[in-house]
Design a protein around this motif. Structure first.
Motif, PDB file in Angstrom:
ATOM      1  N   GLN A   8      -3.958  -1.822   0.070  1.00  0.00           N
ATOM      2  CA  GLN A   8      -2.961  -2.256   1.033  1.00  0.00           C
ATOM      3  C   GLN A   8      -1.814  -2.888   0.260  1.00  0.00           C
ATOM      4  OE1 GLN A   8      -3.297  -6.058   3.452  1.00  0.00           O
ATOM      5  NE2 GLN A   8      -3.848  -4.499   4.980  1.00  0.00           N
ATOM      6  N   VAL A   9      -0.600  -2.618   0.700  1.00  0.00           N
ATOM      7  CA  VAL A   9       0.586  -3.211   0.076  1.00  0.00           C
ATOM      8  C   VAL A   9       1.213  -4.182   1.077  1.00  0.00           C
ATOM      9  CG1 VAL A   9       2.894  -2.747  -0.872  1.00  0.00           C
ATOM     10  CG2 VAL A   9       0.992  -1.176  -1.357  1.00  0.00           C
ATOM     11  N   ARG A  10       1.607  -5.338   0.551  1.00  0.00           N
ATOM     12  CA  ARG A  10       2.310  -6.351   1.346  1.00  0.00           C
ATOM     13  C   ARG A  10       3.569  -6.768   0.597  1.00  0.00           C
ATOM     14  NH1 ARG A  10      -2.691 -10.437   2.749  1.00  0.00           N
ATOM     15  NH2 ARG A  10      -4.074  -8.838   3.604  1.00  0.00           N
ATOM     16  N   PHE A  11       4.534  -7.254   1.352  1.00  0.00           N
ATOM     17  CA  PHE A  11       5.723  -7.808   0.708  1.00  0.00           C
ATOM     18  C   PHE A  11       6.201  -9.016   1.491  1.00  0.00           C
ATOM     19  CE2 PHE A  11       7.608  -4.772   3.682  1.00  0.00           C
ATOM     20  CZ  PHE A  11       8.678  -5.470   4.210  1.00  0.00           C
ATOM     21  N   ASP A  12       6.915  -9.886   0.781  1.00  0.00           N
ATOM     22  CA  ASP A  12       7.517 -11.080   1.371  1.00  0.00           C
ATOM     23  C   ASP A  12       9.020 -11.006   1.177  1.00  0.00           C
ATOM     24  OD1 ASP A  12       4.904 -11.971   1.710  1.00  0.00           O
ATOM     25  OD2 ASP A  12       4.991 -13.368   0.034  1.00  0.00           O
ATOM     26  N   VAL A  13       9.739 -11.571   2.124  1.00  0.00           N
ATOM     27  CA  VAL A  13      11.185 -11.733   1.990  1.00  0.00           C
ATOM     28  C   VAL A  13      11.482 -13.232   2.005  1.00  0.00           C
ATOM     29  CG1 VAL A  13      11.741  -9.488   3.001  1.00  0.00           C
ATOM     30  CG2 VAL A  13      11.590 -11.490   4.483  1.00  0.00           C
ATOM     31  N   THR A  14      12.634 -13.623   1.466  1.00  0.00           N
ATOM     32  CA  THR A  14      12.970 -15.045   1.411  1.00  0.00           C
ATOM     33  C   THR A  14      13.809 -15.497   2.589  1.00  0.00           C
ATOM     34  OG1 THR A  14      14.880 -14.543   0.030  1.00  0.00           O
ATOM     35  CG2 THR A  14      12.854 -15.188  -1.107  1.00  0.00           C
ATOM     36  N   ALA A  39      10.107   4.977   5.468  1.00  0.00           N
ATOM     37  CA  ALA A  39      10.076   6.280   6.137  1.00  0.00           C
ATOM     38  C   ALA A  39       9.516   7.365   5.214  1.00  0.00           C
ATOM     39  CB  ALA A  39      11.470   6.660   6.621  1.00  0.00           C
ATOM     40  N   ARG A  40       9.921   7.341   3.942  1.00  0.00           N
ATOM     41  CA  ARG A  40       9.406   8.332   2.977  1.00  0.00           C
ATOM     42  C   ARG A  40       7.889   8.265   2.850  1.00  0.00           C
ATOM     43  NH1 ARG A  40      13.645   6.918  -0.340  1.00  0.00           N
ATOM     44  NH2 ARG A  40      12.321   5.780  -1.787  1.00  0.00           N
ATOM     45  N   HIS A  41       7.344   7.072   3.005  1.00  0.00           N
ATOM     46  CA  HIS A  41       5.895   6.883   2.839  1.00  0.00           C
ATOM     47  C   HIS A  41       5.155   6.816   4.184  1.00  0.00           C
ATOM     48  CE1 HIS A  41       5.819   6.228  -1.518  1.00  0.00           C
ATOM     49  NE2 HIS A  41       7.036   5.743  -1.344  1.00  0.00           N
ATOM     50  N   ARG A  42       5.870   7.061   5.273  1.00  0.00           N
ATOM     51  CA  ARG A  42       5.284   6.969   6.615  1.00  0.00           C
ATOM     52  C   ARG A  42       4.634   5.601   6.822  1.00  0.00           C
ATOM     53  NH1 ARG A  42       3.620  11.086   4.085  1.00  0.00           N
ATOM     54  NH2 ARG A  42       1.423  10.553   4.196  1.00  0.00           N
ATOM     55  N   TYR A  93       1.445  -0.647   6.923  1.00  0.00           N
ATOM     56  CA  TYR A  93       0.497   0.325   7.451  1.00  0.00           C
ATOM     57  C   TYR A  93       1.066   1.702   7.135  1.00  0.00           C
ATOM     58  CZ  TYR A  93      -1.925  -3.286  10.125  1.00  0.00           C
ATOM     59  OH  TYR A  93      -2.656  -4.383  10.488  1.00  0.00           O
ATOM     60  N   VAL A  94       0.221   2.592   6.666  1.00  0.00           N
ATOM     61  CA  VAL A  94       0.647   3.957   6.346  1.00  0.00           C
ATOM     62  C   VAL A  94      -0.119   4.912   7.256  1.00  0.00           C
ATOM     63  CG1 VAL A  94       0.722   5.754   4.573  1.00  0.00           C
ATOM     64  CG2 VAL A  94       1.193   3.367   3.955  1.00  0.00           C
ATOM     65  N   ASP A  95       0.615   5.725   7.984  1.00  0.00           N
ATOM     66  CA  ASP A  95       0.005   6.633   8.962  1.00  0.00           C
ATOM     67  C   ASP A  95      -0.943   5.862   9.884  1.00  0.00           C
ATOM     68  OD1 ASP A  95       1.352   8.919   8.032  1.00  0.00           O
ATOM     69  OD2 ASP A  95      -0.186   9.294   6.517  1.00  0.00           O
ATOM     70  N   ASP A  96      -0.504   4.689  10.322  1.00  0.00           N
ATOM     71  CA  ASP A  96      -1.265   3.814  11.232  1.00  0.00           C
ATOM     72  C   ASP A  96      -2.559   3.276  10.627  1.00  0.00           C
ATOM     73  OD1 ASP A  96       0.580   3.981  13.375  1.00  0.00           O
ATOM     74  OD2 ASP A  96      -0.281   5.907  13.986  1.00  0.00           O
ATOM     75  N   ARG A  97      -2.691   3.344   9.309  1.00  0.00           N
ATOM     76  CA  ARG A  97      -3.890   2.825   8.647  1.00  0.00           C
ATOM     77  C   ARG A  97      -3.556   1.541   7.895  1.00  0.00           C
ATOM     78  NH1 ARG A  97      -5.456   7.476   4.987  1.00  0.00           N
ATOM     79  NH2 ARG A  97      -3.238   7.787   5.170  1.00  0.00           N
ATOM     80  N   GLU A  98      -4.456   0.567   8.018  1.00  0.00           N
ATOM     81  CA  GLU A  98      -4.272  -0.725   7.362  1.00  0.00           C
ATOM     82  C   GLU A  98      -4.561  -0.639   5.865  1.00  0.00           C
ATOM     83  OE1 GLU A  98      -5.719  -5.322   8.103  1.00  0.00           O
ATOM     84  OE2 GLU A  98      -6.623  -3.709   9.258  1.00  0.00           O
TER      85      GLU A  98
END
Length: 143
Positions: A8-14, A39-42, A93-98
């Motif tokens: 799973q990938v997560r990101f934070d913004v400031t 969008a490229r990675h769905r 989430y990618v293709d609705d998968r966590e």
């Protein structure tokens, strides 16, 4: 054969305003690069605070005894400093998968790196489903 872990990938913004735009899926010019990568990675971003709030609401509607992280999660979203932190944190989430294959997570992480270098993203994290790499749920009654 070794287990095939999922990722799973997560990101934070400031910036709080930017986080709110991402939560609303607002296609503002400053976020075009982020939404193009997603969008490229769905991939779809899910705000951690929203996910926690939904978990608490579901637990309260269905009975907290079936939700082992209920007390920890409720305490977290009620803490103003943690609320501020988790409003700026997103799970992808990618293709609705966590969770998804390592190759998918690696590609997504790589394509997000330039956005981190530009300052749009404050931090990128990649997690796997290997229990030895993840914290275990807190003991009941601990917050």
């Amino acid at each position: 054969m070794a287990p095939q872990w999922r990722y799973q990938v997560r990101f934070d913004v400031t910036d709080s305003a930017m986080a709110e735009s991402i939560r609303r899926n607002a296609r503002e010019p400053g976020l075009a690069g982020l939404f193009d990568v997603l969008a490229r990675h769905r991939a779809v971003p899910k705000c951690q605070y929203d996910a926690f709030s939904e978990y608490v609401a579901a637990a309260e509607a269905r009975g907290v005894e079936s939700y082992p992280l209920y007390h920890w999660t409720k305490t977290t979203i009620e803490n103003p400093a943690k609320k501020e932190k988790y409003l700026k944190s997103f799970t992808l989430y990618v293709d609705d998968r966590e969770v998804y294959a390592r190759e998918i997570a690696d590609g997504l992480e790589a394509d997000l790196q330039p956005l981190a270098a530009s300052g749009l993203i404050a931090r990128i994290s990649k997690y796997d489903t290997n229990p030895s790499n993840n914290p275990q749920p807190p003991q009941r009654g601990l917050a």
